[in-house]
Motif scaffolding. Structure first.
Motif, PDB file in Angstrom:
ATOM      1  N   ARG A  89       0.818  -1.215   0.000  1.00 41.64           N
ATOM      2  CA  ARG A  89       0.000   0.000   0.000  1.00 41.64           C
ATOM      3  C   ARG A  89       0.847   1.258   0.000  1.00 41.64           C
ATOM      4  O   ARG A  89       0.433   2.293  -0.536  1.00 41.64           O
ATOM      5  N   ILE A  90       2.041   1.210   0.605  1.00 42.79           N
ATOM      6  CA  ILE A  90       2.853   2.422   0.766  1.00 42.79           C
ATOM      7  C   ILE A  90       4.325   2.259   0.413  1.00 42.79           C
ATOM      8  O   ILE A  90       5.102   3.194   0.541  1.00 42.79           O
ATOM      9  N   SER A  91       4.712   1.088  -0.065  1.00 43.76           N
ATOM     10  CA  SER A  91       6.134   0.842  -0.347  1.00 43.76           C
ATOM     11  C   SER A  91       6.713   1.828  -1.357  1.00 43.76           C
ATOM     12  O   SER A  91       7.894   2.190  -1.264  1.00 43.76           O
ATOM     13  N   ASP A  92       5.900   2.290  -2.303  1.00 38.92           N
ATOM     14  CA  ASP A  92       6.407   3.244  -3.304  1.00 38.92           C
ATOM     15  C   ASP A  92       6.871   4.550  -2.669  1.00 38.92           C
ATOM     16  O   ASP A  92       7.823   5.171  -3.138  1.00 38.92           O
ATOM     17  N   ILE A  93       6.217   4.967  -1.600  1.00 37.71           N
ATOM     18  CA  ILE A  93       6.608   6.196  -0.914  1.00 37.71           C
ATOM     19  C   ILE A  93       8.001   6.045  -0.323  1.00 37.71           C
ATOM     20  O   ILE A  93       8.796   6.979  -0.327  1.00 37.71           O
ATOM     21  N   ARG A 136      -4.163  10.599   3.363  1.00 36.04           N
ATOM     22  CA  ARG A 136      -4.649  10.115   4.660  1.00 36.04           C
ATOM     23  C   ARG A 136      -4.591   8.582   4.684  1.00 36.04           C
ATOM     24  O   ARG A 136      -4.215   7.981   5.687  1.00 36.04           O
ATOM     25  N   THR A 137      -4.922   7.945   3.566  1.00 36.51           N
ATOM     26  CA  THR A 137      -4.866   6.482   3.479  1.00 36.51           C
ATOM     27  C   THR A 137      -3.442   5.972   3.665  1.00 36.51           C
ATOM     28  O   THR A 137      -3.218   4.972   4.350  1.00 36.51           O
ATOM     29  N   LEU A 139      -1.028   7.482   5.323  1.00 34.35           N
ATOM     30  CA  LEU A 139      -0.668   7.687   6.724  1.00 34.35           C
ATOM     31  C   LEU A 139      -1.334   6.631   7.608  1.00 34.35           C
ATOM     32  O   LEU A 139      -0.702   6.106   8.534  1.00 34.35           O
ATOM     33  N   ASN A 140      -2.559   6.292   7.309  1.00 31.74           N
ATOM     34  CA  ASN A 140      -3.247   5.245   8.082  1.00 31.74           C
ATOM     35  C   ASN A 140      -2.518   3.909   7.967  1.00 31.74           C
ATOM     36  O   ASN A 140      -2.412   3.167   8.945  1.00 31.74           O
ATOM     37  N   ALA A 141      -2.007   3.603   6.777  1.00 32.04           N
ATOM     38  CA  ALA A 141      -1.258   2.357   6.591  1.00 32.04           C
ATOM     39  C   ALA A 141       0.014   2.369   7.439  1.00 32.04           C
ATOM     40  O   ALA A 141       0.368   1.362   8.068  1.00 32.04           O
ATOM     41  N   LEU A 142       0.697   3.499   7.477  1.00 32.52           N
ATOM     42  CA  LEU A 142       1.892   3.622   8.308  1.00 32.52           C
ATOM     43  C   LEU A 142       1.547   3.429   9.787  1.00 32.52           C
ATOM     44  O   LEU A 142       2.250   2.717  10.503  1.00 32.52           O
ATOM     45  N   VAL A 143       0.472   4.036  10.235  1.00 30.57           N
ATOM     46  CA  VAL A 143       0.053   3.901  11.630  1.00 30.57           C
ATOM     47  C   VAL A 143      -0.285   2.439  11.938  1.00 30.57           C
ATOM     48  O   VAL A 143       0.074   1.929  13.011  1.00 30.57           O
ATOM     49  N   SER A 171      -0.337  14.845  11.633  1.00 41.03           N
ATOM     50  CA  SER A 171      -0.876  14.471  10.327  1.00 41.03           C
ATOM     51  C   SER A 171      -1.121  15.690   9.453  1.00 41.03           C
ATOM     52  O   SER A 171      -0.963  15.625   8.238  1.00 41.03           O
ATOM     53  N   LYS A 172      -1.476  16.810  10.034  1.00 42.88           N
ATOM     54  CA  LYS A 172      -1.740  18.027   9.244  1.00 42.88           C
ATOM     55  C   LYS A 172      -0.478  18.505   8.523  1.00 42.88           C
ATOM     56  O   LYS A 172      -0.574  19.189   7.498  1.00 42.88           O
ATOM     57  N   ASP A 173       0.691  18.134   9.032  1.00 45.31           N
ATOM     58  CA  ASP A 173       1.944  18.531   8.401  1.00 45.31           C
ATOM     59  C   ASP A 173       2.477  17.483   7.432  1.00 45.31           C
ATOM     60  O   ASP A 173       3.428  17.735   6.700  1.00 45.31           O
ATOM     61  N   ILE A 174       1.877  16.303   7.428  1.00 40.23           N
ATOM     62  CA  ILE A 174       2.354  15.191   6.619  1.00 40.23           C
ATOM     63  C   ILE A 174       1.454  14.943   5.407  1.00 40.23           C
ATOM     64  O   ILE A 174       1.947  14.748   4.296  1.00 40.23           O
ATOM     65  N   VAL A 175       0.156  14.939   5.639  1.00 39.78           N
ATOM     66  CA  VAL A 175      -0.800  14.651   4.557  1.00 39.78           C
ATOM     67  C   VAL A 175      -0.878  15.856   3.627  1.00 39.78           C
ATOM     68  O   VAL A 175      -1.122  16.971   4.074  1.00 39.78           O
ATOM     69  N   GLU A 176      -0.655  15.607   2.351  1.00 40.30           N
ATOM     70  CA  GLU A 176      -0.666  16.684   1.350  1.00 40.30           C
ATOM     71  C   GLU A 176      -1.874  16.648   0.419  1.00 40.30           C
ATOM     72  O   GLU A 176      -2.170  17.622  -0.237  1.00 40.30           O
ATOM     73  N   ARG A 177      -2.511  15.508   0.311  1.00 34.41           N
ATOM     74  CA  ARG A 177      -3.642  15.421  -0.620  1.00 34.41           C
ATOM     75  C   ARG A 177      -4.682  14.458  -0.130  1.00 34.41           C
ATOM     76  O   ARG A 177      -4.506  13.700   0.754  1.00 34.41           O
TER      77      ARG A 177
END
Length: 177
Positions: A89-93, A136-137, A139-143, A171-177
């Motif tokens: 879900r997030i490995s590309d990041i 947000r999705t 970030l949720n996967a990371l959490v 999260s407000k400083d991390i989530v961009e879209r």
């Protein structure tokens, strides 16, 4: 005749480049060299400050003990990164990131926030995540990966929630879209 000229042109266009051509230099690609001591890639200069960790630390020896002390905190940070690197879900990041630096600074951030006596030397959350397009999705996967790492380490649920309570406002400083 036209077919022969076209074929000749095609063959010429497929010729191998001259030996010894430094294509990175030709196209202005700068190779980043890892620090021989830390193994980290260089970053642009920034002001190092514990305030970059995003919250004030707890003052609770019990909380630090719940996380397994300094070594337990380190293992949880590293495990969170490892799980996220392999999470489809997030490995590309994470693929284009300096994993050595990330593991170190995440460990420092957790250690600082939990009050285990560490300084945080990383960048602030907005700067560190700028341009990554984190949702947000994501970030949720990371959490979820952090929660799994804490469960694996046997961190009590209430202690897990205390760390998450420090991290959630960021999260407000991390989530961009």
């Amino acid at each position: 005749m036209l077919m022969t000229a076209t074929a000749t042109l095609f063959i010429l266009l497929q010729q191998a480049p001259a030996e010894g051509t430094d294509w990175d230099a030709e196209f202005g690609v700068e190779e980043k060299v890892r620090d021989p001591v830390t193994g980290e890639l260089p970053v642009d200069p920034y002001t190092q400050s514990d305030t970059n960790a995003g919250a004030k630390p707890y003052d609770s020896a019990r909380l630090v003990a719940d996380f397994g002390g300094r070594e337990g905190i380190r293992r949880i940070a590293i495990r969170t990164v490892e799980m996220s690197e392999s999470d489809p879900r997030i490995s590309d990041i994470f693929a284009a990131q300096d994993m050595v630096r990330l593991k170190r600074t995440l460990d420092e951030q957790f250690c600082y926030l939990l009050g285990a006596g560490c300084d945080y030397t990383g960048r602030d959350m907005r700067t560190a995540h700028a341009g990554m397009g984190v949702t947000r999705t994501d970030l949720n996967a990371l959490v979820e990966n952090l929660q799994a790492a804490m469960r694996e380490a046997g961190v009590p649920f209430a202690a897990q929630n205390r760390l998450l309570a420090k991290l959630a406002p960021m999260s407000k400083d991390i989530v961009e879209r």
